[in-house]
Design an enzyme around this catalytic site. Structure first.
Site, PDB file in Angstrom:
ATOM      1  N   CYS A   1       4.407  16.455 -35.354  1.00 33.57           N
ATOM      2  CA  CYS A   1       4.026  17.014 -36.798  1.00 33.57           C
ATOM      3  C   CYS A   1       5.051  17.032 -37.968  1.00 33.57           C
ATOM      4  O   CYS A   1       5.186  17.999 -38.494  1.00 33.57           O
ATOM      5  CB  CYS A   1       3.588  18.807 -36.551  1.00 33.57           C
ATOM      6  SG  CYS A   1       2.310  18.984 -35.474  1.00 33.57           S
ATOM      7  N   ALA A   2       5.776  15.969 -37.807  1.00 39.45           N
ATOM      8  CA  ALA A   2       6.826  15.557 -38.754  1.00 39.45           C
ATOM      9  C   ALA A   2       6.667  14.015 -38.849  1.00 39.45           C
ATOM     10  O   ALA A   2       7.689  13.290 -38.512  1.00 39.45           O
ATOM     11  CB  ALA A   2       8.255  15.787 -38.254  1.00 39.45           C
TER      12      ALA A   2
END
Ligand SMILES: Cc1ncc(COP(=O)(O)O)c(C=O)c1O
Length: 457
Positions: free
Chosen positions: A380-381
């Site tokens: 999620c980055a």
């Protein structure tokens, strides 16, 4: 029955390596190669196991569970007291200023979306592209400036200074920054970024999702305006999070959710409509029946970590970090991902790629052959991981793809993460497993199912 007698008896029994007792520490899982081992939960950065103490406190309270802010009965009042006391415990844990508000939310994501919804009109937002999506994305309706990935903490401060110097100096502005990266574990120069923000009339919110479980967070010492964190990363997995900080923007904003609890007085108007007087307190953004168990469990975790002492927690974790980093450094095929370099201070979150291996395949083998739970992917980055891997924006790792040919770049990474409940044996097993997998290869066949690598049989 009083609030003080609800909490469970607190006797901390550490394991021989000093790990705090957590749920699941004796759970065994089957290996594809035969037999069972104790599960090594090395994915704390996603969700940490509940502290035994948190679980015991919740179990002790559960029979007394009642509605919050609603009932006249004894258990309702007890639950309301516990909920409001939990707010005060979090306030102390974060060393908030007088007048700060602690709002209970569902998670860090929820907290940052709440703040995004409370931005004053025309607010400019500054956020590094390296952030977790929870910090990167909520501001899209504001005037947001995405800052390029810095390669040193000093460059982060310079980049922010330059961006703020070029901003419209009269409107409100907010900087959003993470305290510890969920990819590299590296600490960001929060105090310096806060000073830069304030020097330019901006405010700053700290995403402490990965910092708070590992380090003390003092709102006053760091001089940040808000802090957000999640219970489930702080050993309190009962669906609560926190947004704490300055009351003014929150008080002036429309309630995050409209409904009971947020409203002080609702009246019909003569024209047939409805007038609402909203609360000015944290309740303004907590409409609906609050998650009292979630809030209570966060408070219990805050107390447990404070009583354990962050000096001890940090020292033990640094020992685990040294074990993992030294073990990985002995395997030439492993490349650890880092933005700020080897010497950067960090928490127990380490991402890496293995030459010749697909990351999903590697993570599947760690699980199936060693009973070790890690995470693989882009965490999620996406912008940050792609920058660190040097891969194209459209590149998407896939299990079984021939991405792992020697010399080729991996498209995904593997992340190992740990904390106060991790026994030495878990990280030692992990280091041995990496060495053996790279040296000997997997002992099992794997196939792709639903985009993930799984044992073939
Ligand atoms: C740095 C960081 N910020 C925010 C979040 C979002 O947390 P949650 O999923 O609890 O909302 C995470 C979750 O991994 C994170 O690592």
């Amino acid at each position: 029955m009083s609030v003080s007698t609800v909490a469970a008896d607190q006797t901390v029994c550490r394991d021989s390596s000093g790990a705090l007792p957590v749920l699941g520490r004796d759970v065994t899982v089957p290996l594809v190669t035969g037999g069972e081992v104790t599960y090594a939960a090395l994915d704390y950065a996603a969700s940490a196991p509940a502290l035994q103490r948190v679980w015991d406190d919740v179990a002790a309270y559960a029979p007394y569970y009642g509605s919050v802010h609603r009932g006249a009965g004894y258990l309702s009042q007890l639950s309301t007291d516990l909920f409001e006391n939990a707010r005060r415990t979090v306030e102390e844990f974060l060393d908030c200023r007088a007048g700060d508000q602690v709002v209970f939310t569902r998670s860090t994501t929820d907290s940052l979306n709440l703040l995004a919804a409370a931005l004053p009109a025309d607010c400019q937002v500054f956020v590094f592209e390296t952030e977790h999506h929870a910090s990167l994305l909520p501001w899209r309706d504001a005037r947001v400036t995405y800052l390029n990935a810095p390669r040193t903490p000093g460059e982060a401060v310079d980049t922010l200074e330059r961006a703020l110097a070029a901003r419209d100096p009269y409107g409100p502005a907010l900087v959003c920054v993470t305290g510890a990266s969920n990819v590299t574990g590296e600490l960001w120069p929060v105090r310096e970024l806060a000073a830069a923000a304030h020097a330019h009339g901006a405010r700053i919110v700290l995403d402490a999702a990965q910092l708070a479980p590992h380090h003390p967070v003092s709102v006053q010492d760091l001089d940040v305006d808000w802090v957000a964190f999640s219970g489930h990363k702080l050993y309190a997995p009962f669906g609560s999070g926190v947004l704490a900080g300055r009351a003014d923007w929150l008080r002036e904003a429309e309630p995050y959710l409209a409904g009971g609890g947020a409203s002080r007085r609702v009246t019909r108007r003569e024209d047939g409509g409805v007038d609402v007087e909203w609360h000015d307190s944290a309740a303004r953004h907590e409409a609906g029946s609050p998650n009292v168990i979630g809030a209570y469990s966060i408070a219990s975790a805050c107390k447990a970590l404070t009583e354990e002492g962050f000096d001890r927690i940090v020292a033990r974790e640094q020992h685990l970090i040294r074990t993992v980093r030294a073990g990985l450094a002995e395997v030439p095929e492993v490349r650890v991902l880092s933005l700020f370099g080897d010497d950067a201070p960090r928490v127990g979150v380490i991402s890496f790629v293995v030459e010749g291996w697909n990351s999903s395949h590697f993570a599947a083998a760690l699980s199936a052959e060693y009973g070790i739970g890690v995470r693989d992917g882009l965490f999620c980055a996406h912008p940050l991981v792609r920058t660190l891997l040097g891969s194209a924006p459209e590149a998407q790792g896939e299990c079984g793809a021939p991405e792992a040919a020697p010399g080729e770049k991996s498209l995904n990474a593997i992340r190992v993460s740990f904390g106060a409940g991790t026994p030495d044996e878990h990280v030692e097993r992990f280091v041995r497993a990496v060495r053996e997998l790279v040296r000997d290869g997997a002992r099992w066949q794997y196939r792709t199912e639903g985009g993930r690598c799984v044992p073939a049989v």
